[in-house]
Design a protein around this motif. Structure first.
Motif, PDB file in Angstrom:
ATOM      1  N   ILE A  27      37.953  34.095  45.043  1.00  0.00           N
ATOM      2  CA  ILE A  27      38.560  33.683  43.772  1.00  0.00           C
ATOM      3  C   ILE A  27      38.560  34.848  42.786  1.00  0.00           C
ATOM      4  N   ALA A  28      37.429  35.550  42.717  1.00  0.00           N
ATOM      5  CA  ALA A  28      37.345  36.697  41.812  1.00  0.00           C
ATOM      6  C   ALA A  28      38.316  37.802  42.222  1.00  0.00           C
ATOM      7  N   ALA A  29      38.429  38.030  43.520  1.00  0.00           N
ATOM      8  CA  ALA A  29      39.314  39.095  43.995  1.00  0.00           C
ATOM      9  C   ALA A  29      40.774  38.791  43.715  1.00  0.00           C
ATOM     10  N   ALA A  30      41.131  37.498  43.666  1.00  0.00           N
ATOM     11  CA  ALA A  30      42.518  37.117  43.431  1.00  0.00           C
ATOM     12  C   ALA A  30      42.871  37.024  41.950  1.00  0.00           C
ATOM     13  N   ASP A  31      41.865  37.124  41.069  1.00  0.00           N
ATOM     14  CA  ASP A  31      42.114  36.991  39.635  1.00  0.00           C
ATOM     15  C   ASP A  31      42.655  38.299  39.059  1.00  0.00           C
ATOM     16  N   GLN A  32      43.683  38.202  38.226  1.00  0.00           N
ATOM     17  CA  GLN A  32      44.328  39.397  37.682  1.00  0.00           C
ATOM     18  C   GLN A  32      43.407  40.146  36.734  1.00  0.00           C
ATOM     19  N   GLU A  33      42.645  39.439  35.887  1.00  0.00           N
ATOM     20  CA  GLU A  33      41.742  40.106  34.955  1.00  0.00           C
ATOM     21  C   GLU A  33      40.651  40.867  35.700  1.00  0.00           C
ATOM     22  N   VAL A  34      40.164  40.304  36.779  1.00  0.00           N
ATOM     23  CA  VAL A  34      39.157  40.997  37.577  1.00  0.00           C
ATOM     24  C   VAL A  34      39.748  42.262  38.203  1.00  0.00           C
ATOM     25  N   GLN A  35      40.969  42.158  38.679  1.00  0.00           N
ATOM     26  CA  GLN A  35      41.626  43.327  39.263  1.00  0.00           C
ATOM     27  C   GLN A  35      41.828  44.421  38.221  1.00  0.00           C
ATOM     28  N   ASP A  36      42.196  44.032  36.991  1.00  0.00           N
ATOM     29  CA  ASP A  36      42.376  45.022  35.932  1.00  0.00           C
ATOM     30  C   ASP A  36      41.042  45.683  35.565  1.00  0.00           C
ATOM     31  N   ALA A  37      39.981  44.879  35.512  1.00  0.00           N
ATOM     32  CA  ALA A  37      38.668  45.430  35.158  1.00  0.00           C
ATOM     33  C   ALA A  37      38.099  46.300  36.263  1.00  0.00           C
ATOM     34  N   ALA A  38      38.534  46.067  37.487  1.00  0.00           N
ATOM     35  CA  ALA A  38      38.032  46.870  38.603  1.00  0.00           C
ATOM     36  C   ALA A  38      38.519  48.308  38.542  1.00  0.00           C
ATOM     37  N   VAL A  39      39.591  48.548  37.791  1.00  0.00           N
ATOM     38  CA  VAL A  39      40.126  49.914  37.686  1.00  0.00           C
ATOM     39  C   VAL A  39      39.125  50.839  37.001  1.00  0.00           C
ATOM     40  N   TYR A  40      38.434  50.317  35.998  1.00  0.00           N
ATOM     41  CA  TYR A  40      37.445  51.136  35.285  1.00  0.00           C
ATOM     42  C   TYR A  40      36.033  50.550  35.489  1.00  0.00           C
ATOM     43  N   LEU A  41      35.766  50.136  36.738  1.00  0.00           N
ATOM     44  CA  LEU A  41      34.488  49.482  37.057  1.00  0.00           C
ATOM     45  C   LEU A  41      33.301  50.353  36.691  1.00  0.00           C
ATOM     46  N   PHE A  42      33.336  51.627  37.075  1.00  0.00           N
ATOM     47  CA  PHE A  42      32.162  52.483  36.860  1.00  0.00           C
ATOM     48  C   PHE A  42      32.022  52.898  35.398  1.00  0.00           C
ATOM     49  N   SER A  50      31.799  40.351  34.002  1.00  0.00           N
ATOM     50  CA  SER A  50      32.104  39.254  33.086  1.00  0.00           C
ATOM     51  C   SER A  50      33.403  38.557  33.496  1.00  0.00           C
ATOM     52  N   ALA A  51      34.410  39.358  33.849  1.00  0.00           N
ATOM     53  CA  ALA A  51      35.679  38.769  34.278  1.00  0.00           C
ATOM     54  C   ALA A  51      35.513  38.004  35.587  1.00  0.00           C
ATOM     55  N   ALA A  55      36.152  33.991  36.069  1.00  0.00           N
ATOM     56  CA  ALA A  55      37.143  33.490  37.033  1.00  0.00           C
ATOM     57  C   ALA A  55      36.524  32.464  37.972  1.00  0.00           C
ATOM     58  N   VAL A  56      35.333  32.773  38.493  1.00  0.00           N
ATOM     59  CA  VAL A  56      34.702  31.879  39.461  1.00  0.00           C
ATOM     60  C   VAL A  56      34.203  30.610  38.785  1.00  0.00           C
ATOM     61  N   SER A  57      33.523  30.763  37.661  1.00  0.00           N
ATOM     62  CA  SER A  57      32.957  29.589  36.983  1.00  0.00           C
ATOM     63  C   SER A  57      34.057  28.655  36.486  1.00  0.00           C
ATOM     64  N   SER A  58      35.128  29.207  35.912  1.00  0.00           N
ATOM     65  CA  SER A  58      36.207  28.349  35.417  1.00  0.00           C
ATOM     66  C   SER A  58      36.902  27.624  36.560  1.00  0.00           C
ATOM     67  N   ALA A  59      37.039  28.284  37.713  1.00  0.00           N
ATOM     68  CA  ALA A  59      37.676  27.633  38.866  1.00  0.00           C
ATOM     69  C   ALA A  59      36.830  26.478  39.375  1.00  0.00           C
ATOM     70  N   TYR A  60      35.533  26.698  39.505  1.00  0.00           N
ATOM     71  CA  TYR A  60      34.670  25.638  40.026  1.00  0.00           C
ATOM     72  C   TYR A  60      34.458  24.526  39.002  1.00  0.00           C
TER      73      TYR A  60
END
Length: 392
Positions: A27-42, A50-51, A55-60
């Protein structure tokens, strides 16, 4: 504590938890906000985590609200409506799962519940919209017809297994396909087609043949759920307390030893399949006489195949199958709300179901992940030396 941790129900519960964890990663991997935040992960790892958590908590949470209790609804009836939908969707899963569980415990891998549900719906629906009978009697005859339809369809596989040795897996797969095309054909014939309509749909089921609603017109929950509860009690008595059930379990454990003990193995194969098919036929009646109130080609949906998972998750035991049916009903009912509110693909529900089956089929994997002891292991205690032995 080691005996508790090594028990099957703990492994089953942890298999579900593990499936939800892995699905949460997807679910997290498919979320757009998570994908955007992964660009500047480090650079800012807090944004990524947080994203992902959001994503996971709101889905469940949406899954729970769509399946059990919607705290955001305005009225109490709307708040509990998701629970009633879960119970409604669970009804055919429980009934078909109970039938498959009987076959599994008798050594028969019956995967023909899909076709048996269809034939049960055909028989029950035909009696429902064709005859004009008093209320109560009409429903009972339609239910009986559904049980007979499913039992006869499964009995074909049982007879072939007993008389010719034909494998029930192959036969039931073929019967599933035949049932799908059979109902598609029947709905084009005059006795099954709704007058004045060219669509493949039957006349509506009259109220006299419908399962009565349990909570009023604002909910779809009907008396088919009560039938599922009674069926679970019946299967518990049949397989755990009756002589017939003992014979069937003996056949499932060792057919050669059962035959030596004087049990008719061939007869057991036939009647196990007939009983399993009758329960699946009642699952079809729950759909056509209770939920849909009309016969369509999609009356069985995927209940017959999902029931295999329900029976496996429930360890083919009545109580376990009942709870597993509720779980899968909740996943199906809540999946639509999860998709509508969070945009999470509903296919995630299928992923959860598939992962549950995977982990249930591989208990050593679950034990290895959670470091659980294997069944039958006991911690050996080293006896303490007595004071006299120490002194010596």
């Amino acid at each position: 504590m080691r005996e508790i941790l090594a028990s099957s129900w703990v492994v089953t519960t942890l298999a579900i938890v593990l499936a939800l964890i892995i699905s949460g990663v997807l679910i997290a991997a498919a979320d757009q906000e998570v994908q955007d935040a992964a660009v500047y992960l480090f650079a800012k790892p807090a944004d990524f985590f947080s994203a992902a958590w959001h994503a996971v908590s709101s889905a469940y949470v949406a899954l729970f609200q769509g399946a059990v209790f919607d705290s955001t609804a305005d009225t109490f009836a709307q708040k509990i409506k998701p629970l009633t939908e879960t119970l409604t969707v669970s009804t055919p899963l429980i009934l078909a799962g109970l039938g498959l569980g009987i076959g599994f415990r008798a050594g028969l891998f019956n995967i023909g519940a899909q076709g048996q549900i269809i034939l049960g719906a055909v028989f029950g629906g035909f009696i429902g919209f064709t005859f004009d009978l008093p209320p109560g009697l009409h429903l009972l005859l339609a239910m009986l017809g559904a049980a007979i339809g499913g039992g006869l369809w499964a009995g074909v596989a049982g007879v072939l297994k007993a008389r010719t040795g034909a494998h029930e897996v192959i036969v039931t797969i073929m019967l599933n396909s035949i049932a799908v095309y059979l109902i598609a054909y029947l709905l084009t014939t005059k006795p099954f087609q709704n007058p004045g309509s060219s669509n493949p749909i039957s006349p509506p089921i009259p109220e006299s043949a419908q399962y009565p609603l349990l909570l009023g017109d604002q909910f779809r929950l009907h008396a088919g759920f009560i039938v599922a509860i009674l069926a679970a009690v019946f299967v518990w008595w049949l397989m755990g307390r009756s002589t017939i059930g003992f014979k069937w379990r003996a056949v499932g454990s060792n057919p050669h030893a059962a035959r030596t003990a004087g049990i008719s193995v061939n007869s057991a194969y036939i009647w196990v399949m007939v009983t399993a098919g009758a329960l699946a036929g009642l699952a079809g009646s729950a759909q056509v006489l209770g939920t849909d109130k009309v016969l369509t080609a999609d009356v069985a949906a995927s209940f017959g195949f999902d029931a295999i998972t329900v029976a496996l998750l429930g360890r083919s035991k009545p109580f376990g199958t009942f709870l597993a049916g509720l779980l899968f009903g909740a996943l199906r009912a809540g999946g639509f709300a999860m998709q509508a509110r969070t945009g999470t693909p509903i296919d995630i529900v299928l992923v959860v179901q598939s992962l549950v089956v995977l982990f249930i089929a591989a208990p050593p994997l679950v034990r290895a992940v959670f470091r659980l002891p294997a069944p039958g292991t006991r911690r050996t205690r080293t006896p303490r030396s007595s004071t006299k032995e120490v002194a010596a």
